[in-house]
Scaffold this motif. Structure first.
Motif, PDB file in Angstrom:
ATOM      1  N   LYS A  39       0.851  -1.202   0.000  1.00 56.08           N
ATOM      2  CA  LYS A  39       0.000   0.000   0.000  1.00 56.08           C
ATOM      3  C   LYS A  39       0.878   1.240   0.000  1.00 56.08           C
ATOM      4  O   LYS A  39       2.018   1.219   0.468  1.00 56.08           O
ATOM      5  CB  LYS A  39      -0.960   0.000   1.180  1.00 56.08           C
ATOM      6  N   ASP A  40       0.352   2.276  -0.547  1.00 54.70           N
ATOM      7  CA  ASP A  40       1.050   3.565  -0.645  1.00 54.70           C
ATOM      8  C   ASP A  40       2.281   3.525  -1.540  1.00 54.70           C
ATOM      9  O   ASP A  40       3.100   4.429  -1.514  1.00 54.70           O
ATOM     10  CB  ASP A  40       1.416   4.106   0.745  1.00 54.70           C
ATOM     11  N   LEU A  77      -3.159  -7.756  -9.057  1.00 51.94           N
ATOM     12  CA  LEU A  77      -2.726  -6.412  -9.377  1.00 51.94           C
ATOM     13  C   LEU A  77      -3.425  -5.403  -8.497  1.00 51.94           C
ATOM     14  O   LEU A  77      -4.489  -5.668  -7.946  1.00 51.94           O
ATOM     15  CB  LEU A  77      -2.981  -6.074 -10.848  1.00 51.94           C
ATOM     16  N   SER A  78      -2.790  -4.260  -8.358  1.00 47.59           N
ATOM     17  CA  SER A  78      -3.429  -3.120  -7.727  1.00 47.59           C
ATOM     18  C   SER A  78      -4.115  -2.369  -8.850  1.00 47.59           C
ATOM     19  O   SER A  78      -3.455  -1.806  -9.729  1.00 47.59           O
ATOM     20  CB  SER A  78      -2.389  -2.225  -7.050  1.00 47.59           C
ATOM     21  N   LEU A  79      -5.436  -2.365  -8.848  1.00 45.73           N
ATOM     22  CA  LEU A  79      -6.171  -1.735  -9.934  1.00 45.73           C
ATOM     23  C   LEU A  79      -5.851  -0.241 -10.026  1.00 45.73           C
ATOM     24  O   LEU A  79      -5.723   0.310 -11.112  1.00 45.73           O
ATOM     25  CB  LEU A  79      -7.672  -1.965  -9.740  1.00 45.73           C
ATOM     26  N   LYS A  80      -5.680   0.400  -8.890  1.00 43.57           N
ATOM     27  CA  LYS A  80      -5.358   1.831  -8.896  1.00 43.57           C
ATOM     28  C   LYS A  80      -3.990   2.078  -9.540  1.00 43.57           C
ATOM     29  O   LYS A  80      -3.835   2.994 -10.349  1.00 43.57           O
ATOM     30  CB  LYS A  80      -5.394   2.391  -7.479  1.00 43.57           C
ATOM     31  N   SER A  81      -3.009   1.259  -9.213  1.00 39.36           N
ATOM     32  CA  SER A  81      -1.687   1.391  -9.839  1.00 39.36           C
ATOM     33  C   SER A  81      -1.760   1.089 -11.331  1.00 39.36           C
ATOM     34  O   SER A  81      -1.149   1.777 -12.154  1.00 39.36           O
ATOM     35  CB  SER A  81      -0.679   0.459  -9.184  1.00 39.36           C
ATOM     36  N   TYR A  82      -2.521   0.061 -11.678  1.00 36.76           N
ATOM     37  CA  TYR A  82      -2.641  -0.373 -13.071  1.00 36.76           C
ATOM     38  C   TYR A  82      -3.281   0.712 -13.938  1.00 36.76           C
ATOM     39  O   TYR A  82      -2.808   0.998 -15.036  1.00 36.76           O
ATOM     40  CB  TYR A  82      -3.460  -1.660 -13.113  1.00 36.76           C
ATOM     41  N   ILE A  83      -4.329   1.338 -13.437  1.00 38.62           N
ATOM     42  CA  ILE A  83      -5.069   2.321 -14.225  1.00 38.62           C
ATOM     43  C   ILE A  83      -4.434   3.702 -14.182  1.00 38.62           C
ATOM     44  O   ILE A  83      -4.287   4.366 -15.207  1.00 38.62           O
ATOM     45  CB  ILE A  83      -6.541   2.386 -13.769  1.00 38.62           C
ATOM     46  N   SER A  85      -1.360   4.573 -12.453  1.00 37.05           N
ATOM     47  CA  SER A  85       0.068   4.609 -12.100  1.00 37.05           C
ATOM     48  C   SER A  85       0.302   5.397 -10.817  1.00 37.05           C
ATOM     49  O   SER A  85       1.237   6.196 -10.711  1.00 37.05           O
ATOM     50  CB  SER A  85       0.908   5.197 -13.245  1.00 37.05           C
ATOM     51  N   THR A  86      -0.572   5.158  -9.839  1.00 34.09           N
ATOM     52  CA  THR A  86      -0.457   5.793  -8.526  1.00 34.09           C
ATOM     53  C   THR A  86      -0.498   4.706  -7.452  1.00 34.09           C
ATOM     54  O   THR A  86      -0.920   3.584  -7.716  1.00 34.09           O
ATOM     55  CB  THR A  86      -1.611   6.799  -8.281  1.00 34.09           C
ATOM     56  N   PRO A  87      -0.065   5.043  -6.236  1.00 31.16           N
ATOM     57  CA  PRO A  87      -0.078   4.042  -5.163  1.00 31.16           C
ATOM     58  C   PRO A  87      -1.473   3.482  -4.897  1.00 31.16           C
ATOM     59  O   PRO A  87      -2.474   4.201  -4.978  1.00 31.16           O
ATOM     60  CB  PRO A  87       0.440   4.821  -3.954  1.00 31.16           C
ATOM     61  N   GLY A  88      -1.510   2.194  -4.585  1.00 32.28           N
ATOM     62  CA  GLY A  88      -2.769   1.528  -4.285  1.00 32.28           C
ATOM     63  C   GLY A  88      -3.071   1.533  -2.806  1.00 32.28           C
ATOM     64  O   GLY A  88      -2.349   2.123  -1.998  1.00 32.28           O
ATOM     65  N   TYR A  89      -4.144   0.858  -2.451  1.00 39.61           N
ATOM     66  CA  TYR A  89      -4.626   0.817  -1.067  1.00 39.61           C
ATOM     67  C   TYR A  89      -4.244  -0.472  -0.352  1.00 39.61           C
ATOM     68  O   TYR A  89      -4.138  -0.521   0.853  1.00 39.61           O
ATOM     69  CB  TYR A  89      -6.160   0.892  -1.034  1.00 39.61           C
TER      70      TYR A  89
END
Length: 187
Positions: A39-40, A77-83, A85-89
């Motif tokens: 995370k982060d 995968l971290s969907l937030k990172s994938y979409i 390119s930012t840190p995920g939860y």
């Protein structure tokens, strides 16, 4: 499950496009307790689990909320990172020694720009991951812990021998005592 089968299950690719994806993929091994996604931090890879079990969880105060478990054949995968390119939860860690296939998202993005079939594959991957999240939410809202435990056993029959009961209880949103009662009912 082999990598090609996992890829083709998401969205069938023509042979030459599949080869492009295979070219940027590497097989890796990680030991138990290694964190794959933190995370982060922006995750630089998407993974496909070949062997082992992983846990997706969110740390909160003094305990962890287990969101899901990953078994062979699952994408991770971290969907937030994938979409974005930012840190995920979430945090994803290996509950056992694991063998995974990993694809660097930067190289995957390059393929999206040069290959429409691979871009469609990536869109389909994001759609399927979104559906997984929706399914987890619907299970949490509308299924009992007993039903969710039964579903988990259907997905992986020997889950109790391979995953700590505390993690399973957290996943179900119950105490370990309640999990013991549920397990006794199922036997």
């Amino acid at each position: 499950m082999e990598f090609v089968e996992a890829i083709q299950r998401i969205y069938p690719l023509p042979e030459e496009e599949l080869e492009k994806l295979i070219t940027i993929t590497e097989q890796t091994r990680v030991e138990k307790n290694v964190i794959l996604i933190d995370k982060d931090k922006t995750s630089k890879y998407i993974y496909f689990l070949k062997e082992g079990i992983c846990r997706i969880y969110y740390p909160k105060e003094e305990k962890e909320a287990v969101l899901d478990f990953c078994f062979p054949g699952d994408s991770i995968l971290s969907l937030k990172s994938y979409i974005h390119s930012t840190p995920g939860y979430e945090i994803v860690d290996a509950l056992e020694d694991c063998v995974l296939f990993r694809i660097p998202t930067s190289k995957l993005q390059d393929l999206y720009n040069s290959s429409l079939p691979i871009a469609n594959w990536g869109r389909k991957l994001a759609e399927l991951e979104t559906l997984k999240i929706e399914q987890r939410l619907m299970q949490t809202l509308f299924k009992t812990a007993y039903e969710r435990y039964r579903d988990l056993l259907t997905k992986e029959a020997n889950v109790v021998q391979r995953i700590k009961l505390g993690y399973i209880a957290s996943y179900l949103g119950v105490t370990q005592v309640t999990l013991s009662r549920i397990r006794a009912e199922i036997k």
